[in-house]
Design a protein around this motif. Sequence first.
Motif, PDB file in Angstrom:
ATOM      1  N   THR A   1      21.073 -30.070 -24.069  1.00 18.66           N
ATOM      2  CA  THR A   1      19.950 -30.532 -24.884  1.00 18.66           C
ATOM      3  C   THR A   1      20.411 -30.880 -26.290  1.00 18.66           C
ATOM      4  O   THR A   1      19.959 -31.875 -26.884  1.00 18.66           O
ATOM      5  CB  THR A   1      18.858 -29.452 -24.939  1.00 18.66           C
ATOM      6  OG1 THR A   1      18.440 -29.121 -23.612  1.00 18.66           O
ATOM      7  CG2 THR A   1      17.656 -29.937 -25.734  1.00 18.66           C
TER       8      THR A   1
ATOM      9  N   SER B   1      15.293 -16.091 -24.440  1.00 16.43           N
ATOM     10  CA  SER B   1      15.284 -17.496 -24.009  1.00 16.43           C
ATOM     11  C   SER B   1      13.956 -17.832 -23.347  1.00 16.43           C
ATOM     12  O   SER B   1      13.367 -17.005 -22.647  1.00 16.43           O
ATOM     13  CB  SER B   1      16.429 -17.766 -23.026  1.00 16.43           C
ATOM     14  OG  SER B   1      17.683 -17.532 -23.614  1.00 16.43           O
ATOM     15  N   THR B   2      13.490 -19.051 -23.573  1.00 17.06           N
ATOM     16  CA  THR B   2      12.285 -19.507 -22.902  1.00 17.06           C
ATOM     17  C   THR B   2      12.533 -19.645 -21.401  1.00 17.06           C
ATOM     18  O   THR B   2      13.664 -19.960 -20.985  1.00 17.06           O
ATOM     19  CB  THR B   2      11.858 -20.880 -23.462  1.00 17.06           C
ATOM     20  OG1 THR B   2      10.824 -21.440 -22.636  1.00 17.06           O
ATOM     21  CG2 THR B   2      13.026 -21.849 -23.482  1.00 17.06           C
TER      22      THR B   2
ATOM     23  N   THR C   1      21.018 -25.453 -22.828  1.00 20.11           N
ATOM     24  CA  THR C   1      20.890 -25.496 -24.289  1.00 20.11           C
ATOM     25  C   THR C   1      21.919 -26.445 -24.895  1.00 20.11           C
ATOM     26  O   THR C   1      21.597 -27.262 -25.772  1.00 20.11           O
ATOM     27  CB  THR C   1      21.063 -24.088 -24.879  1.00 20.11           C
ATOM     28  OG1 THR C   1      20.097 -23.205 -24.305  1.00 20.11           O
ATOM     29  CG2 THR C   1      20.889 -24.111 -26.383  1.00 20.11           C
TER      30      THR C   1
ATOM     31  N   SER D   1      16.740 -15.420 -13.054  1.00 18.48           N
ATOM     32  CA  SER D   1      16.553 -16.673 -12.324  1.00 18.48           C
ATOM     33  C   SER D   1      15.986 -16.419 -10.931  1.00 18.48           C
ATOM     34  O   SER D   1      15.120 -17.159 -10.456  1.00 18.48           O
ATOM     35  CB  SER D   1      17.881 -17.428 -12.219  1.00 18.48           C
ATOM     36  OG  SER D   1      18.391 -17.746 -13.496  1.00 18.48           O
TER      37      SER D   1
ATOM     38  N   VAL E   1      11.882 -21.988 -19.592  1.00 23.48           N
ATOM     39  CA  VAL E   1      12.314 -23.356 -19.307  1.00 23.48           C
ATOM     40  C   VAL E   1      13.836 -23.429 -19.170  1.00 23.48           C
ATOM     41  O   VAL E   1      14.365 -24.193 -18.352  1.00 23.48           O
ATOM     42  CB  VAL E   1      11.827 -24.314 -20.413  1.00 23.48           C
ATOM     43  CG1 VAL E   1      12.380 -25.719 -20.206  1.00 23.48           C
ATOM     44  CG2 VAL E   1      10.307 -24.350 -20.449  1.00 23.48           C
ATOM     45  N   ALA E   2      14.552 -22.623 -19.946  1.00 20.34           N
ATOM     46  CA  ALA E   2      16.015 -22.648 -19.904  1.00 20.34           C
ATOM     47  C   ALA E   2      16.556 -22.176 -18.558  1.00 20.34           C
ATOM     48  O   ALA E   2      17.703 -22.472 -18.215  1.00 20.34           O
ATOM     49  CB  ALA E   2      16.576 -21.788 -21.024  1.00 20.34           C
ATOM     50  N   TYR E   3      15.738 -21.446 -17.796  1.00 22.33           N
ATOM     51  CA  TYR E   3      16.171 -20.938 -16.495  1.00 22.33           C
ATOM     52  C   TYR E   3      15.711 -21.818 -15.333  1.00 22.33           C
ATOM     53  O   TYR E   3      16.081 -21.554 -14.183  1.00 22.33           O
ATOM     54  CB  TYR E   3      15.629 -19.520 -16.285  1.00 22.33           C
ATOM     55  CG  TYR E   3      16.266 -18.496 -17.176  1.00 22.33           C
ATOM     56  CD1 TYR E   3      17.445 -17.853 -16.803  1.00 22.33           C
ATOM     57  CD2 TYR E   3      15.712 -18.168 -18.408  1.00 22.33           C
ATOM     58  CE1 TYR E   3      18.046 -16.918 -17.623  1.00 22.33           C
ATOM     59  CE2 TYR E   3      16.306 -17.231 -19.233  1.00 22.33           C
ATOM     60  CZ  TYR E   3      17.467 -16.610 -18.840  1.00 22.33           C
ATOM     61  OH  TYR E   3      18.067 -15.687 -19.665  1.00 22.33           O
ATOM     62  N   LEU E   4      14.931 -22.841 -15.620  1.00 24.40           N
ATOM     63  CA  LEU E   4      14.368 -23.655 -14.548  1.00 24.40           C
ATOM     64  C   LEU E   4      15.422 -24.322 -13.663  1.00 24.40           C
ATOM     65  O   LEU E   4      15.259 -24.344 -12.436  1.00 24.40           O
ATOM     66  CB  LEU E   4      13.407 -24.702 -15.117  1.00 24.40           C
ATOM     67  CG  LEU E   4      12.042 -24.179 -15.572  1.00 24.40           C
ATOM     68  CD1 LEU E   4      11.161 -25.324 -16.057  1.00 24.40           C
ATOM     69  CD2 LEU E   4      11.353 -23.438 -14.420  1.00 24.40           C
TER      70      LEU E   4
ATOM     71  N   ILE F   1       7.350 -15.722 -13.630  1.00 25.25           N
ATOM     72  CA  ILE F   1       7.866 -16.505 -14.748  1.00 25.25           C
ATOM     73  C   ILE F   1       8.420 -15.619 -15.855  1.00 25.25           C
ATOM     74  O   ILE F   1       9.442 -15.928 -16.466  1.00 25.25           O
ATOM     75  CB  ILE F   1       6.767 -17.432 -15.312  1.00 25.25           C
ATOM     76  CG1 ILE F   1       6.227 -18.341 -14.205  1.00 25.25           C
ATOM     77  CG2 ILE F   1       7.317 -18.267 -16.461  1.00 25.25           C
ATOM     78  CD1 ILE F   1       7.289 -19.241 -13.591  1.00 25.25           C
TER      79      ILE F   1
END
Length: 214
Positions: free
Chosen positions: A204, A124-125, A201, A53, A127-130, A61
């Motif tokens: 979602t 993990s993508t 996750t 992160s 996006v999951a850390y955004l 990224i």
Amino acid sequence: RYWEPEPLARPQYHGPMSPQRFLLAVGLPTGLLIALLLPPWTGYDELSHYSRSVDIASGSIFPEESARGTGSLVPAAYTAGTDLVILNYRAGRNPTNWDHIRELMALRPDGREVFVDTRATSASTPVAYLPMAVGMAIPVAAKASGIVVLWAGRLTSLVVYLGLAWMAVRTAARFRWTLTVAALVPLNLALAGSVSPDGLTIATLLAMLSIWTR
């Protein structure tokens, strides 16, 4: 004329505590206690998720791939905090004692960086850390101490989790209390209140179940 079914009406709760209010009344204080009192970097795989992160908050990224392996470059002061946590534990002291917190607060970046193996986080993508990365962006840019960056990531993760869970419960046509209980499962709250992609996750998944009920 074609017959069109009437849209499902959301259940109306006239009592003092609707499911979404109960979610916030229980989830917010419990989540805050977890985020602020859980010993630093002791969440599930939190050091790896934290390093990833921080890397994303700094503009990278994807993890770095080099001869050293797949990982992230983070300030040395951030990883030094984990050594203090271990020493504090071995000394038998309370993990939230103020002397220990002051020691962690004093660890600020000095330009030195270390390589942390974050290969496992590639599952993990980004996006999951955004949520965590967005919350960490300002403290990282300001070269704040590692524990401040950690708290920022935990709190942002918790807010996003509770926000998505609230929307899921609010918009569900059925099983609203079931979704509420699922969101408040202690393990789920612990993941949401730590630096981990699992909180987003789970939230979602709750949102998908809410859509399914409609």
